[in-house]
Design an enzyme around this catalytic site. Structure first.
Site, mmCIF file in Angstrom:
data_model
loop_
_atom_site.group_PDB
_atom_site.id
_atom_site.type_symbol
_atom_site.label_atom_id
_atom_site.label_comp_id
_atom_site.label_asym_id
_atom_site.label_seq_id
_atom_site.Cartn_x
_atom_site.Cartn_y
_atom_site.Cartn_z
ATOM 1 N N HIS A 16 -3.806 13.981 1.506
ATOM 2 C CA HIS A 16 -4.031 13.058 2.623
ATOM 3 C C HIS A 16 -2.860 13.141 3.605
ATOM 4 O O HIS A 16 -3.047 13.266 4.813
ATOM 5 C CB HIS A 16 -4.176 11.633 2.085
ATOM 6 C CG HIS A 16 -4.208 10.558 3.131
ATOM 7 N ND1 HIS A 16 -5.271 10.375 3.980
ATOM 8 C CD2 HIS A 16 -3.285 9.604 3.461
ATOM 9 C CE1 HIS A 16 -5.004 9.343 4.790
ATOM 10 N NE2 HIS A 16 -3.816 8.872 4.494
ATOM 11 N N ARG A 74 -7.220 3.726 13.713
ATOM 12 C CA ARG A 74 -6.316 4.872 13.894
ATOM 13 C C ARG A 74 -5.667 4.923 15.263
ATOM 14 O O ARG A 74 -4.532 5.396 15.383
ATOM 15 C CB ARG A 74 -7.095 6.171 13.659
ATOM 16 C CG ARG A 74 -7.709 6.310 12.285
ATOM 17 C CD ARG A 74 -6.675 6.317 11.195
ATOM 18 N NE ARG A 74 -7.308 6.550 9.900
ATOM 19 C CZ ARG A 74 -6.693 6.368 8.734
ATOM 20 N NH1 ARG A 74 -5.435 5.963 8.697
ATOM 21 N NH2 ARG A 74 -7.334 6.585 7.609
ATOM 22 N N GLU A 95 -9.503 12.408 8.185
ATOM 23 C CA GLU A 95 -9.449 13.744 7.586
ATOM 24 C C GLU A 95 -10.775 14.482 7.765
ATOM 25 O O GLU A 95 -10.796 15.654 8.143
ATOM 26 C CB GLU A 95 -9.131 13.636 6.092
ATOM 27 C CG GLU A 95 -7.714 13.206 5.786
ATOM 28 C CD GLU A 95 -7.505 13.077 4.288
ATOM 29 O OE1 GLU A 95 -7.631 14.082 3.574
ATOM 30 O OE2 GLU A 95 -7.241 11.949 3.824
ATOM 31 N N THR A 122 -8.727 -5.955 4.427
ATOM 32 C CA THR A 122 -8.746 -5.027 3.296
ATOM 33 C C THR A 122 -9.809 -5.547 2.349
ATOM 34 O O THR A 122 -9.868 -6.763 2.123
ATOM 35 C CB THR A 122 -7.374 -5.020 2.583
ATOM 36 O OG1 THR A 122 -6.363 -4.681 3.527
ATOM 37 C CG2 THR A 122 -7.342 -4.034 1.411
ATOM 38 N N ASP A 124 0.842 -1.196 0.000
ATOM 39 C CA ASP A 124 0.000 0.000 0.000
ATOM 40 C C ASP A 124 0.876 1.245 0.000
ATOM 41 O O ASP A 124 1.720 1.424 0.880
ATOM 42 C CB ASP A 124 -0.931 -0.007 1.218
ATOM 43 C CG ASP A 124 -2.080 0.981 1.054
ATOM 44 O OD1 ASP A 124 -2.335 1.432 -0.083
ATOM 45 O OD2 ASP A 124 -2.720 1.320 2.060
ATOM 46 N N GLU A 136 -10.369 3.811 4.155
ATOM 47 C CA GLU A 136 -9.522 4.599 3.250
ATOM 48 C C GLU A 136 -9.946 4.238 1.831
ATOM 49 O O GLU A 136 -9.854 3.072 1.427
ATOM 50 C CB GLU A 136 -8.029 4.297 3.467
ATOM 51 C CG GLU A 136 -7.506 4.843 4.787
ATOM 52 C CD GLU A 136 -5.979 4.755 4.929
ATOM 53 O OE1 GLU A 136 -5.358 3.928 4.227
ATOM 54 O OE2 GLU A 136 -5.428 5.514 5.749
ATOM 55 N N GLU A 191 -9.395 3.865 -1.837
ATOM 56 C CA GLU A 191 -8.188 3.704 -2.644
ATOM 57 C C GLU A 191 -8.503 2.964 -3.943
ATOM 58 O O GLU A 191 -9.557 2.344 -4.082
ATOM 59 C CB GLU A 191 -7.126 2.891 -1.876
ATOM 60 C CG GLU A 191 -6.821 3.462 -0.497
ATOM 61 C CD GLU A 191 -5.573 2.895 0.153
ATOM 62 O OE1 GLU A 191 -4.796 2.181 -0.522
ATOM 63 O OE2 GLU A 191 -5.387 3.164 1.360
ATOM 64 N N LYS A 236 -3.591 -2.045 10.130
ATOM 65 C CA LYS A 236 -3.959 -2.153 8.720
ATOM 66 C C LYS A 236 -4.238 -3.598 8.296
ATOM 67 O O LYS A 236 -5.001 -3.830 7.370
ATOM 68 C CB LYS A 236 -2.814 -1.613 7.853
ATOM 69 C CG LYS A 236 -2.462 -0.159 8.110
ATOM 70 C CD LYS A 236 -3.461 0.763 7.451
ATOM 71 C CE LYS A 236 -2.966 2.192 7.477
ATOM 72 N NZ LYS A 236 -3.839 3.077 6.687
ATOM 73 N N ASP A 278 -8.805 0.183 2.466
ATOM 74 C CA ASP A 278 -7.723 -0.150 3.406
ATOM 75 C C ASP A 278 -8.208 0.209 4.813
ATOM 76 O O ASP A 278 -7.836 1.233 5.374
ATOM 77 C CB ASP A 278 -6.467 0.644 3.016
ATOM 78 C CG ASP A 278 -5.293 0.373 3.940
ATOM 79 O OD1 ASP A 278 -5.198 -0.740 4.470
ATOM 80 O OD2 ASP A 278 -4.463 1.292 4.123
ATOM 81 N N GLN A 285 -2.954 2.343 15.122
ATOM 82 C CA GLN A 285 -1.930 2.866 14.204
ATOM 83 C C GLN A 285 -1.032 3.879 14.913
ATOM 84 O O GLN A 285 0.190 3.858 14.794
ATOM 85 C CB GLN A 285 -2.620 3.520 13.003
ATOM 86 C CG GLN A 285 -1.674 3.954 11.891
ATOM 87 C CD GLN A 285 -2.428 4.529 10.681
ATOM 88 O OE1 GLN A 285 -3.661 4.538 10.649
ATOM 89 N NE2 GLN A 285 -1.684 5.006 9.702
HETATM 90 MN MN MN Z 1 -3.942 2.998 2.913
#
Ligand code: MN
Length: 439
Positions: A144, A242, A379, A262, A137, A204, A206, A258, A238, A245
């Site tokens: 971002h 948080r 975000e 997925t 990834d 996320e 993507e 992560k 993804d 993370q």
């Molecule tokens: Mn990602």
């Protein structure tokens, strides 16, 4: 310059009427590959999407509808996964796609042979399109990266190389499944490290690229050749915890935050089908360095990007029970990505790392400059501190159990037939009880 041909001709129509509707994701000009099962099938079968139907590739091959390179590709695409088709390289898939376009066209001479081989999507269940050997990834949206960086700036290496981490292939799953809220370590309000279900689950938005023909260990890929190693694209979520993370990422980067899961969409939109929607690569601010020569080519500068609209919507359990439609929470475009997929691929193999057919390379969160283009909750809600209000008054700093996140993508350009990616969905399930000792 775009390399478009008769397969992209917008005047062409299919005898499958639903493929000709203005909002169709899968018109004759798309023809994405996937793996499906009919009821009673034990193993997945290769298919191609046309309107609301799937053409069974093995059955079409057995009916003698292919020859030459297209037949070789159809044999490789029989299933139960598409890795063998991807390994043949894009010439083979392009030959098959071109032949399929002729077979499915409105005045096809083979129409009566084809019609019995079409399976309604409503009677099929989609399967993983590939056996994923590796999943990498990237982080290629400067917007971002800036929004989530404490300094508000991208890290120093961001502008000279596409940054990535190696994620987990085993937990890549097909759209439509449940994502179980993971356990992990996170800091509580008193700054004490706890272990328990994440309190900050995020999506996320993507795009994933599937590697086609690979490279030998030790053998890099020139930027001019990189596109021939990319088979096609899918939507990719993804999922990210948080709080986990934040606790684990320094100094070695994302790990359990992560690898929890997925999600990918089932249809692989080919590199060839996306050609009309190529755009110039991201125009860098004048103060930014030019890409180093091994990541630079005239073709990438001129059309290394894609004009691809991307959407994320959310439907909560309460909304679903009240028959509310999903609320759109992200509207972005792939043209905002600082690096192109060819640059990601060339950089990935630049140390000689061997890429394998069916490997997934993901773009990273596809955020753009505007508020509506923020492509994850971290975000949108400023890391949960400024929650989002849903139409029924519910608020969300992060995802709650019972929430479903739905991605869609549409490529459009004047003078061409729009194509879509279908959907990538995932429903958040409650954390499981921590297992008791088995004895
Ligand atoms: Mn990602």
């Amino acid at each position: 310059m775009l390399g478009t041909d008769a397969t992209h001709d917008p005047a062409r129509r299919s005898f499958v009427e639903t493929a000709n509707l203005a909002r169709a994701d899968f018109p004759l000009q798309n023809l994405p590959f996937g793996i499906f099962k009919r009821s009673g099938d034990e193993v997945g079968r290769g298919g191609v999407a046309i309107g609301d139907k799937i053409l069974d590739l093995a059955a079409a091959q057995e009916a003698g509808l292919f020859s030459g390179l297209a037949e070789k590709a159809a044999v490789a695409a029989k299933g139960p996964v598409l890795n063998a088709l991807m390994a043949l390289g894009n010439h083979a898939a392009s030959a098959l796609r071109a032949r399929l376009g002729n077979l499915l066209e409105v005045d096809s001479r083979e129409r009566r042979k084809i019609e019995p081989l079409l399976v309604p999507m409503s009677e099929a269940s989609m399967q993983m399109p590939v056996a994923v050997g590796n999943f990498t990834d990237f982080l290629t949206s400067s917007y971002h990266s800036e929004r989530l960086s404490p300094s508000g700036k991208v890290p120093p290496s961001f502008k000279t190389m596409p940054i990535a981490y190696h994620s987990r292939a085993s937990s890549v799953r097909l759209s439509g499944g449940t994502v179980t809220r993971p356990h992990g370590q996170w800091l509580d309000a008193e700054n004490i490290m706890r272990f328990g279900p994440t309190r900050a689950l995020d999506y996320e938005l993507e795009i994933g690229a599937f590697v086609g023909a690979g490279n030998e260990l030790g053998q890099p890929i020139a930027i001019e050749d990189a596109r021939t190693h990319i088979f096609g694209y899918c939507l990719l979520n993804d999922w990210s915890a948080r709080d986990i993370q934040r606790a684990e990422s320094v100094p070695l980067g994302p790990f359990l935050a992560k690898s929890l899961s997925t999600s990918i969409s089932p249809w692989v939109v080919t590199e060839a089908a996306m050609r009309p929607f190529r755009t110039p690569a991201f125009v860098r601010p004048p103060e930014d360095p030019a890409p180093l020569p091994y990541l630079d080519s005239l073709r990438e500068r001129e059309n290394g990007g894609f004009d691809l609209k991307l959407r994320a919507s959310l439907v909560s359990k309460r909304m679903r029970e009240a028959h509310h439609g999903a609320e759109r929470i992200t509207s972005t475009n792939f043209k905002h990505m600082y690096w192109t997929f060819a640059q990601m691929l060339t950089h990935h193999a630049s140390n000689g790392c061997n890429l394998m057919p069916g490997d997934i390379i993901a773009s990273g969160t596809t955020s753009g400059p505007s508020d509506e283009s923020r492509a994850c909750l971290a975000e949108i809600t400023s890391r949960g501190t400024n929650p989002l209000t849903l139409p029924n008054g519910e608020i969300r700093g992060w995802l709650e159990d019972g929430d479903e996140v739905i991605f869609r993508a549409k490529a459009e350009r004047e003078g061409f037939t729009p194509i879509g990616f279908g959907e990538c969905r995932g429903l958040i399930g409650p954390a499981l009880d921590w297992p008791a000792a088995s004895q």
